[in-house]
Design a protein around this motif. Structure first.
Motif, mmCIF file in Angstrom:
data_model
loop_
_atom_site.group_PDB
_atom_site.id
_atom_site.type_symbol
_atom_site.label_atom_id
_atom_site.label_comp_id
_atom_site.label_asym_id
_atom_site.label_seq_id
_atom_site.Cartn_x
_atom_site.Cartn_y
_atom_site.Cartn_z
ATOM 1 N N GLY A 165 0.818 -1.196 0.000
ATOM 2 C CA GLY A 165 0.000 0.000 0.000
ATOM 3 C C GLY A 165 0.852 1.245 0.000
ATOM 4 O O GLY A 165 2.071 1.177 0.128
ATOM 5 N N ASP A 166 0.214 2.377 -0.143
ATOM 6 C CA ASP A 166 0.930 3.646 -0.184
ATOM 7 C C ASP A 166 -0.069 4.753 0.113
ATOM 8 O O ASP A 166 -1.278 4.530 0.129
ATOM 9 C CB ASP A 166 1.539 3.841 -1.571
ATOM 10 C CG ASP A 166 2.634 4.900 -1.589
ATOM 11 O OD1 ASP A 166 3.013 5.403 -0.508
ATOM 12 O OD2 ASP A 166 3.113 5.225 -2.689
ATOM 13 N N THR A 167 0.442 5.937 0.345
ATOM 14 C CA THR A 167 -0.427 7.100 0.447
ATOM 15 C C THR A 167 -0.269 7.892 -0.837
ATOM 16 O O THR A 167 0.771 7.845 -1.482
ATOM 17 C CB THR A 167 -0.059 7.996 1.652
ATOM 18 O OG1 THR A 167 1.291 8.409 1.528
ATOM 19 C CG2 THR A 167 -0.282 7.259 2.957
ATOM 20 N N GLN A 168 -1.314 8.601 -1.212
ATOM 21 C CA GLN A 168 -1.267 9.382 -2.438
ATOM 22 C C GLN A 168 -2.049 10.666 -2.240
ATOM 23 O O GLN A 168 -3.111 10.668 -1.632
ATOM 24 C CB GLN A 168 -1.863 8.583 -3.589
ATOM 25 C CG GLN A 168 -1.797 9.312 -4.896
ATOM 26 C CD GLN A 168 -2.327 8.487 -6.045
ATOM 27 O OE1 GLN A 168 -3.017 7.508 -5.856
ATOM 28 N NE2 GLN A 168 -2.011 8.901 -7.243
ATOM 29 N N VAL A 169 -1.510 11.746 -2.764
ATOM 30 C CA VAL A 169 -2.187 13.031 -2.710
ATOM 31 C C VAL A 169 -3.240 13.073 -3.812
ATOM 32 O O VAL A 169 -2.994 12.639 -4.933
ATOM 33 C CB VAL A 169 -1.174 14.182 -2.900
ATOM 34 C CG1 VAL A 169 -1.886 15.505 -3.033
ATOM 35 C CG2 VAL A 169 -0.216 14.218 -1.729
ATOM 36 N N ILE A 170 -4.418 13.574 -3.466
ATOM 37 C CA ILE A 170 -5.497 13.735 -4.439
ATOM 38 C C ILE A 170 -5.922 15.198 -4.402
ATOM 39 O O ILE A 170 -6.179 15.750 -3.331
ATOM 40 C CB ILE A 170 -6.698 12.826 -4.108
ATOM 41 C CG1 ILE A 170 -6.257 11.369 -4.118
ATOM 42 C CG2 ILE A 170 -7.823 13.046 -5.098
ATOM 43 C CD1 ILE A 170 -6.713 10.602 -2.940
ATOM 44 N N GLU A 171 -5.947 15.812 -5.566
ATOM 45 C CA GLU A 171 -6.334 17.215 -5.667
ATOM 46 C C GLU A 171 -7.715 17.296 -6.302
ATOM 47 O O GLU A 171 -7.974 16.627 -7.303
ATOM 48 C CB GLU A 171 -5.316 17.974 -6.523
ATOM 49 C CG GLU A 171 -3.912 17.927 -5.942
ATOM 50 C CD GLU A 171 -2.850 18.418 -6.910
ATOM 51 O OE1 GLU A 171 -3.154 18.635 -8.103
ATOM 52 O OE2 GLU A 171 -1.698 18.568 -6.475
ATOM 53 N N ALA A 172 -8.597 18.102 -5.729
ATOM 54 C CA ALA A 172 -9.961 18.237 -6.243
ATOM 55 C C ALA A 172 -10.258 19.702 -6.541
ATOM 56 O O ALA A 172 -9.856 20.583 -5.782
ATOM 57 C CB ALA A 172 -10.957 17.698 -5.225
ATOM 58 N N ALA A 173 -10.933 19.924 -7.661
ATOM 59 C CA ALA A 173 -11.356 21.279 -8.023
ATOM 60 C C ALA A 173 -12.800 21.220 -8.525
ATOM 61 O O ALA A 173 -13.190 20.271 -9.197
ATOM 62 C CB ALA A 173 -10.440 21.848 -9.102
ATOM 63 N N PHE A 174 -13.559 22.225 -8.178
ATOM 64 C CA PHE A 174 -14.966 22.350 -8.565
ATOM 65 C C PHE A 174 -15.058 23.636 -9.362
ATOM 66 O O PHE A 174 -14.800 24.713 -8.828
ATOM 67 C CB PHE A 174 -15.801 22.405 -7.285
ATOM 68 C CG PHE A 174 -17.263 22.176 -7.475
ATOM 69 C CD1 PHE A 174 -17.735 21.078 -8.167
ATOM 70 C CD2 PHE A 174 -18.179 23.044 -6.909
ATOM 71 C CE1 PHE A 174 -19.084 20.852 -8.318
ATOM 72 C CE2 PHE A 174 -19.536 22.828 -7.043
ATOM 73 C CZ PHE A 174 -19.993 21.725 -7.751
ATOM 74 N N MET A 175 -15.356 23.551 -10.655
ATOM 75 C CA MET A 175 -15.247 24.721 -11.523
ATOM 76 C C MET A 175 -16.429 24.804 -12.484
ATOM 77 O O MET A 175 -17.131 23.813 -12.683
ATOM 78 C CB MET A 175 -13.945 24.636 -12.302
ATOM 79 C CG MET A 175 -13.854 23.416 -13.167
ATOM 80 S SD MET A 175 -12.151 23.007 -13.463
ATOM 81 C CE MET A 175 -12.356 21.364 -14.107
ATOM 82 N N PRO A 176 -16.647 25.980 -13.085
ATOM 83 C CA PRO A 176 -17.727 26.112 -14.057
ATOM 84 C C PRO A 176 -17.560 25.093 -15.187
ATOM 85 O O PRO A 176 -16.449 24.817 -15.628
ATOM 86 C CB PRO A 176 -17.562 27.540 -14.593
ATOM 87 C CG PRO A 176 -16.828 28.253 -13.517
ATOM 88 C CD PRO A 176 -15.934 27.237 -12.873
#
Length: 156
Positions: free
Chosen positions: A68-79
């Motif tokens: 297993g590993d950790t992972q960064v997840i980036e989220a954006a909410f846009m028009p």
């Protein structure tokens, strides 16, 4: 543990070489201050940088073929037009988990306090920067739901 064993073996080999060359006369105990001499410059730990909190950025746990590993997840909410955009090299199960999370948010929008109209007028973009390493595994839909919910709630 495999890396730990490798590093200890590296130290042992270097100590054995010093004994063979006559530079050490007795058993040597490596002190913390000597580790750089035996192991080289410490590797840069990207996880330290990732631990800083930021809106739309979370750390997730992923399954890999070697554990297993950790992972960064980036989220954006846009028009946009209500699309789900996924970037990074993701396996089928990870893509399904992301879609399931968005479905959950849409199906439970009233309970979550999210206006239904937002889903028709906005796109959700999930980016997995460490996605160059293929990852797949059991569904993580509940984690993605929480992350999407935070993103939708903060950026309304």
């Amino acid at each position: 543990m495999r890396n730990c064993e490798r590093e200890i073996a590296k130290i042992c080999r270097k100590v054995a070489l010093k004994i063979a060359e006559g530079n050490l006369k007795s058993i040597s105990i490596v002190k913390f201050e000597q580790l750089k001499d035996y192991l080289g410059t410490p590797r840069y730990d990207f996880d330290e940088v990732r631990r800083q909190d930021a809106v739309g950025v979370v750390t997730g746990v992923v399954w890999t073929s070697v554990g297993g590993d950790t992972q960064v997840i980036e989220a954006a909410f846009m028009p946009g037009k209500g699309n789900l955009i996924l970037t990074g090299q993701l396996g089928d199960v990870m893509q399904e988990s992301c879609k399931a999370a968005l479905t959950y948010c849409r199906a439970n929008s009233k309970m979550l306090g999210i206006d239904d109209a937002l889903f028709a007028e906005r796109d959700v973009h999930l980016h997995f920067p460490a996605g160059a390493i293929p990852k797949d595994g059991p569904s993580a839909a509940s984690r993605w739901r929480r992350r999407l919910f935070r993103c939708l709630r903060v950026k309304r």
